[in-house]
Motif scaffolding. Structure first.
Motif: not given
Length: 178
Positions: A125-147
């Motif tokens: 579950d933690s790998i999946r969550a990290t990958c989801f947020a990671g895809m969004l970062r690679i796309l260009g969203l910051s952690t603040v924007e994702i949150t």
């Protein structure tokens, strides 16, 4: 004494004390005490093959997440850590987070494919969550924007509000299928 000699001397005093070395390496890139990034990089890189998983973890994380270095050598090592089915879970997570930060905004096809595949197929579950947020970062969203978009920090898969990321997921699918 120059910075490189100072760092080496300090490390030599604690190199066999895992907890102290871990803290030292972490502080090396967060404290801004050492101004020469090459000195920090050299110190961290020297621990990528350490027998202690904790030390490898902080080294790869520091190079990718802390210093945001995009270098094929570090990328390959992180990918090796991620793809090791018997590897340490935290080492895999730190490598994923590090890659997503170092390659933030690049829309890197290879990384997006890996993250998307792990998000959809990894059992943890933690790998999946990290990958989801990671895809969004690679796309260009910051952690603040994702949150902000998600409405909460993404820590586990249950935290993800996939419907609010429909546009971004569509972009990711288009990139990896091209």
């Amino acid at each position: 004494m120059n910075e490189e000699k100072l760092v080496q001397e300090e490390i030599n005093q604690i190199k066999d004390k895992t907890t102290e070395l871990y803290s030292y390496l972490k502080n090396l890139y967060y404290s801004n005490r050492i101004k020469n990034i090459a000195v920090i990089e050299k110190a961290l890189a020297s621990y990528l093959n350490d027998k202690r998983s904790d030390i490898k973890r902080i080294a790869i994380y520091g190079l990718l997440f802390g210093l945001k270095i995009r270098h094929e050598k570090y990328r390959s090592i992180a990918l090796r850590f991620i793809n090791d089915p018997n590897g340490d879970l935290d080492l895999r997570l730190f490598s994923l987070s590090g890659l997503s930060q170092a390659y933030m905004g690049t829309s890197d096809v290879e990384l997006l494919k890996l993250f998307y595949s792990l998000y959809n197929h990894d059992e943890d579950d933690s790998i999946r969550a990290t990958c989801f947020a990671g895809m969004l970062r690679i796309l260009g969203l910051s952690t603040v924007e994702i949150t902000r978009i998600n409405g909460s920090v993404i820590i586990i898969e249950d935290d993800i509000q996939t419907e609010v990321f429909a546009r971004q997921l569509g972009e990711i699918r288009a990139i990896i299928s091209a």
